[in-house]
Design an enzyme around this catalytic site. Sequence first.
Site, PDB file in Angstrom:
ATOM      1  N   ASP A  67       0.843  -1.200   0.000  1.00  4.49           N
ATOM      2  CA  ASP A  67       0.000   0.000   0.000  1.00  4.49           C
ATOM      3  C   ASP A  67       0.878   1.249   0.000  1.00  4.49           C
ATOM      4  O   ASP A  67       2.095   1.147   0.139  1.00  4.49           O
ATOM      5  CB  ASP A  67      -0.974  -0.014   1.197  1.00  4.49           C
ATOM      6  CG  ASP A  67      -0.302  -0.403   2.511  1.00  4.49           C
ATOM      7  OD1 ASP A  67       0.948  -0.380   2.582  1.00  4.49           O
ATOM      8  OD2 ASP A  67      -1.018  -0.726   3.467  1.00  4.49           O
ATOM      9  N   ASP A 136      -8.018  -1.890  13.953  1.00  2.00           N
ATOM     10  CA  ASP A 136      -9.405  -2.046  13.489  1.00  2.00           C
ATOM     11  C   ASP A 136      -9.576  -3.252  12.565  1.00  2.00           C
ATOM     12  O   ASP A 136     -10.616  -3.400  11.931  1.00  2.00           O
ATOM     13  CB  ASP A 136      -9.875  -0.764  12.783  1.00  2.00           C
ATOM     14  CG  ASP A 136      -9.040  -0.411  11.553  1.00  2.00           C
ATOM     15  OD1 ASP A 136      -8.119  -1.196  11.193  1.00  2.00           O
ATOM     16  OD2 ASP A 136      -9.309   0.634  10.938  1.00  2.00           O
ATOM     17  N   HIS A 138      -7.765  -3.899   9.825  1.00  2.00           N
ATOM     18  CA  HIS A 138      -7.432  -3.708   8.400  1.00  2.00           C
ATOM     19  C   HIS A 138      -6.205  -4.533   7.999  1.00  2.00           C
ATOM     20  O   HIS A 138      -5.324  -4.800   8.812  1.00  2.00           O
ATOM     21  CB  HIS A 138      -7.263  -2.230   8.031  1.00  2.00           C
ATOM     22  CG  HIS A 138      -6.039  -1.545   8.558  1.00  2.00           C
ATOM     23  ND1 HIS A 138      -6.047  -0.237   8.979  1.00  2.00           N
ATOM     24  CD2 HIS A 138      -4.765  -1.956   8.740  1.00  2.00           C
ATOM     25  CE1 HIS A 138      -4.836   0.113   9.373  1.00  2.00           C
ATOM     26  NE2 HIS A 138      -4.041  -0.915   9.240  1.00  2.00           N
ATOM     27  N   GLU A 143      -9.754  -0.741   5.042  1.00  2.16           N
ATOM     28  CA  GLU A 143     -10.397  -0.413   6.320  1.00  2.16           C
ATOM     29  C   GLU A 143     -11.702  -1.210   6.458  1.00  2.16           C
ATOM     30  O   GLU A 143     -12.170  -1.829   5.496  1.00  2.16           O
ATOM     31  CB  GLU A 143     -10.677   1.098   6.376  1.00  2.16           C
ATOM     32  CG  GLU A 143      -9.411   1.967   6.370  1.00  2.16           C
ATOM     33  CD  GLU A 143      -8.620   1.949   7.678  1.00  2.16           C
ATOM     34  OE1 GLU A 143      -8.647   0.931   8.394  1.00  2.16           O
ATOM     35  OE2 GLU A 143      -7.961   2.969   7.977  1.00  2.16           O
TER      36      GLU A 143
HETATM   37  P1  PGA Z   1       1.910  -1.628  12.770  1.00  2.00           P
HETATM   38  O1  PGA Z   1       0.852  -1.405  11.603  1.00  2.00           O
HETATM   39  O2  PGA Z   1       2.683  -2.853  12.393  1.00  2.00           O
HETATM   40  O3  PGA Z   1       2.763  -0.413  12.785  1.00  2.00           O
HETATM   41  O4  PGA Z   1       1.133  -1.837  14.025  1.00  2.00           O
HETATM   42  C1  PGA Z   1       0.095  -2.474  11.143  1.00  2.00           C
HETATM   43  C2  PGA Z   1      -0.936  -2.019  10.140  1.00  2.00           C
HETATM   44  O5  PGA Z   1      -1.511  -0.935  10.275  1.00  2.00           O
HETATM   45  O6  PGA Z   1      -1.223  -2.785   9.202  1.00  2.00           O
END
Ligand code: PGA
Length: 261
Positions: A67, A136, A138, A143
Amino acid sequence: MEVVIVPDAKAGGELIAGTMAQLLRRRPDALLGVATGSTPLPVYQALADQVRSGAVDTSRARIAQLDEYVGLPVDHPESYRSVVRREVLEPLGIGMDAFLGPDGSAEDVQAACEAYDKALGDAGGIDLQLLGIGTDGHIGFNEPCSSLVSRTRIKTLTEQTRMDNARFFEGDVDQVPHHVITQGIGTILEARHLVLFATGEGKAEAIAATVEGPLAAVCPASALQLHPHATVVVDEAAAGKLKFADYFRYAHVNKPDWQGI
Ligand code: PGA
């Protein structure tokens, strides 16, 4: 879906890096899909250690991005292209010629999304896609309530995700872009092996929903339930809300070694 509970982030990083190394020995030009964020860093560090020690050769490996923020200049230090270059490509000695990623600064964002989705297919598809998970639920930047068959497209981040990511922007949520390009859930599901890595108590609820909750767009990561080869690697804290934790431990300890993850 296999759930592997590891003692800590370092052990998880080593396990996943070992799986990537095995893949590269089997298929030297494997296309590895990488994720950004804090969680995957121990994976990249462990894999870079293996490259340095000569245990794995990445000279033909290819890297694909999951992404990207929309609107950040490509050379912005927090564009995901810059992050992947810094955290993955440089430590592994892989050049930009072996890198695939969406153009977050394109004028025609829609066309950039479609071009990236097609480029992944043209490259033969992703062999192993590493995923993080948002608080959340995702995956990528899909999302909650993202279509489970979505393709690479533009999405709007939730306020929660922007707050979670503000730490990369001097703690200033206003600097976090609202829009992103993300591989869709349908795109992600086309990778041959999905490995989701989560650490820390903050991810426990999302992990429980992913693994033991219903398949539902409200928890995008639950789409892993549809994949024939999905592995969820979690530390004890992220496994804290799993009802079947004892079974997952038992199954992992008793599986034949040759099976890998
Ligand atoms: P993080 O992010 O590894 O920094 O917790 C994970 C994500 O948002 O997919």
